[in-house]
Design an enzyme around this catalytic site. Sequence first.
Site, PDB file in Angstrom:
ATOM      1  N   GLU A 297      10.402  48.594 101.581  1.00 19.35           N
ATOM      2  CA  GLU A 297       9.691  49.861 101.758  1.00 19.35           C
ATOM      3  C   GLU A 297      10.638  51.074 101.665  1.00 19.35           C
ATOM      4  O   GLU A 297      10.818  51.807 102.638  1.00 19.35           O
ATOM      5  CB  GLU A 297       8.990  49.870 103.110  1.00 19.35           C
ATOM      6  N   PRO A 298      11.243  51.305 100.508  1.00 19.36           N
ATOM      7  CA  PRO A 298      12.119  52.484 100.389  1.00 19.36           C
ATOM      8  C   PRO A 298      11.330  53.784 100.461  1.00 19.36           C
ATOM      9  O   PRO A 298      10.270  53.899  99.847  1.00 19.36           O
ATOM     10  CB  PRO A 298      12.763  52.302  99.021  1.00 19.36           C
ATOM     11  N   ARG A 300      13.351  57.281 101.433  1.00 17.09           N
ATOM     12  CA  ARG A 300      14.448  58.182 101.060  1.00 17.09           C
ATOM     13  C   ARG A 300      15.061  57.812  99.719  1.00 17.09           C
ATOM     14  O   ARG A 300      15.343  58.672  98.888  1.00 17.09           O
ATOM     15  CB  ARG A 300      15.524  58.125 102.147  1.00 17.09           C
ATOM     16  N   CYS A 368      15.616  81.702 114.949  1.00 18.33           N
ATOM     17  CA  CYS A 368      16.230  82.186 116.192  1.00 18.33           C
ATOM     18  C   CYS A 368      16.827  81.034 116.981  1.00 18.33           C
ATOM     19  O   CYS A 368      16.407  80.784 118.120  1.00 18.33           O
ATOM     20  CB  CYS A 368      15.183  82.930 117.006  1.00 18.33           C
ATOM     21  N   GLU A 369      17.731  80.294 116.341  1.00 19.35           N
ATOM     22  CA  GLU A 369      18.427  79.160 116.988  1.00 19.35           C
ATOM     23  C   GLU A 369      19.852  79.106 116.448  1.00 19.35           C
ATOM     24  O   GLU A 369      20.038  79.088 115.222  1.00 19.35           O
ATOM     25  CB  GLU A 369      17.728  77.842 116.618  1.00 19.35           C
ATOM     26  N   TYR A 398      12.063  63.765 103.754  1.00 18.36           N
ATOM     27  CA  TYR A 398      12.095  64.248 105.138  1.00 18.36           C
ATOM     28  C   TYR A 398      12.474  65.722 105.226  1.00 18.36           C
ATOM     29  O   TYR A 398      13.103  66.161 106.190  1.00 18.36           O
ATOM     30  CB  TYR A 398      13.021  63.381 105.998  1.00 18.36           C
TER      31      TYR A 398
HETATM   32  C1  PLP Z   1       8.033  51.170 108.624  1.00 16.32           C
HETATM   33  C2  PLP Z   1       8.919  51.989 107.743  1.00 16.32           C
HETATM   34  N1  PLP Z   1       9.146  51.571 106.486  1.00 16.32           N
HETATM   35  C3  PLP Z   1       9.931  52.294 105.629  1.00 16.32           C
HETATM   36  C4  PLP Z   1      10.504  53.474 106.037  1.00 16.32           C
HETATM   37  C5  PLP Z   1      11.329  54.246 105.055  1.00 16.32           C
HETATM   38  O1  PLP Z   1      12.637  54.397 105.489  1.00 16.32           O
HETATM   39  P1  PLP Z   1      13.656  55.125 104.474  1.00 16.32           P
HETATM   40  O2  PLP Z   1      13.021  56.445 104.106  1.00 16.32           O
HETATM   41  O3  PLP Z   1      14.895  55.304 105.277  1.00 16.32           O
HETATM   42  O4  PLP Z   1      13.800  54.225 103.315  1.00 16.32           O
HETATM   43  C6  PLP Z   1      10.295  53.945 107.341  1.00 16.32           C
HETATM   44  C7  PLP Z   1      10.961  55.163 107.826  1.00 16.32           C
HETATM   45  O5  PLP Z   1      12.047  55.063 108.317  1.00 16.32           O
HETATM   46  C8  PLP Z   1       9.485  53.197 108.206  1.00 16.32           C
HETATM   47  O6  PLP Z   1       9.227  53.618 109.458  1.00 16.32           O
HETATM   48  N1  LYS Z   2      13.297  61.360 109.600  1.00 15.31           N
HETATM   49  C1  LYS Z   2      14.588  60.665 109.327  1.00 15.31           C
HETATM   50  C2  LYS Z   2      14.353  59.323 108.686  1.00 15.31           C
HETATM   51  C3  LYS Z   2      13.812  58.325 109.670  1.00 15.31           C
HETATM   52  C4  LYS Z   2      12.432  57.896 109.301  1.00 15.31           C
HETATM   53  C5  LYS Z   2      11.864  57.032 110.371  1.00 15.31           C
HETATM   54  N2  LYS Z   2      10.724  56.229 109.947  1.00 15.31           N
HETATM   55  C6  LYS Z   2      15.472  61.526 108.428  1.00 15.31           C
HETATM   56  O1  LYS Z   2      15.139  62.655 108.181  1.00 15.31           O
HETATM   57  O2  LYS Z   2      16.506  61.068 107.960  1.00 15.31           O
END
Ligand code: PLP
Ligand code: LYS
Length: 440
Positions: A297-298, A300, A368-369, A398
């Site tokens: 499940e990629p 990022r 404002c941080e 993200y």
């Molecule tokens: C259940 C699940 N699968 C896949 C992902 C995708 O992770 P990433 O974006 O790090 O590949 C996430 C987020 O972290 C997740 O919560």
């Molecule tokens: N939100 C995180 C990734 C973790 C996702 C959790 N399911 C980020 O910006 O790197």
Amino acid sequence: MLLSTRRADIDHAIWPATAHDLDGDDISVGGIPLARLADRYGTPLHVVDETDVRQRCRAFKAAFAGGEVVYAGKAFLCRAMARWIAEEGLSLDVCSAGELAVARAAGFPAKRIVMHGNAKTPEDLRAAMDYGVGRIVVDSTAEISRLAALGRRAAPQRLLIRVIPGVDGGSHPAMTTGTEDQKFGFSIASGAAAEAVRRVIGQRGFEPVGLHCHIGSQITSIELFERAAVRVVDLMATIRDEHGVTLPQLDLGGGFAVPYLSGDAEISPAAVGERLMAAVRSACASYRLPVPQVTVEPGRAISARAGVTVYRVLGVKRGLSGRVFVTVDGGMSDNPRPSLYGANYTVRLVGRRATAAERATTVVGRHCEAGDVIARDALLPADVRPGDLLAVPCTGAYHHSMSSNYNLVRRPPVVGVAGGNGRLLIRRETESDLLRRDVG
Ligand SMILES: Cc1ncc(COP(=O)(O)O)c(C=O)c1O
Ligand SMILES: N[C@@H](CCCC[NH3+])C(=O)O
């Protein structure tokens, strides 16, 4: 301290596949100079390289040829992205009725949708079952009861059961989800996972089809994924021995690291595909189990590098220590990751040729941080001035999905680029958008 006047070449490990240096005057993505996109759509601006997304989808499909690749929509999702993912033959992970609504609006095939979430609301579950999503990943005993309360559909709802393999992904604590004593999944070590399987197997209207684990995000070690796979296969063997049921699917989640700065570690789809499949085949052989369909499940790794954010410089100041701050028209509302995880980014002047030597610069936002920082020690020309444009690569995951209206700043548009054409995918928020919910 001033450094060289020669700017680093474009590193395609962190820039989109179609990024091209226009002789130091600008950078084009999808065949369009970023300065021209900024002039047309304003700043801040998210740019998404469609070609990059599709290429990364194909790389994962090729690496897991016999298995299944699910794009984690939480990284970045809109209708166009959902269509690209569907066209490239990937499945889609959604974790809310909202993400499901976007997938549905894009006509994403229901059977290729997986619904995730550690606390799916009755609305989430009802939406998933009404649309007929292919699988729901069960994350808690309460959820099993909530699913049962929704009543049965014509066909049994296929389920995956999320389990904790007890593997630490080794990245940021806020992204670690494969260890004990965190909110996701059923512990294998405590016996909770085996008990959840017993409950689901006996529940009419449901069809358990496999196990799921997800050990975290921005993980650089394939060995950690291999270790998690072996532990989950061990549980699959226990389930076969106890129930006489051989689950046909094994979902090993996502979490594959991408580089944000040149030289950062990354995981290649080919390497992770080869090694994960080998680990699963070996573990199954030792338990005399048939090799299940393997899913990853990629999120990022599919969308991050397709994204570039373009900002307009609003000010430059030098602290008493000599530290240089460059302020831009965006910040933590469009990129919360530096504040949340200490993330750092590459930054590049675009839209004009730099003449001055580079120096370490702190690029900060408009909020404002004091923690509203986009990049620390970014090498930028010493003559960066108000009105200049700065481009930040690797912002496709993200960023838009975690953006906010902090300080009631309006969220930027997202523009898709390909083949010299730019297309507005998500328009810039307007003040009426903000006021529309303010009904007091
Ligand atoms: C259940 C699940 N699968 C896949 C992902 C995708 O992770 P990433 O974006 O790090 O590949 C996430 C987020 O972290 C997740 O919560
Ligand atoms: N939100 C995180 C990734 C973790 C996702 C959790 N399911 C980020 O910006 O790197």
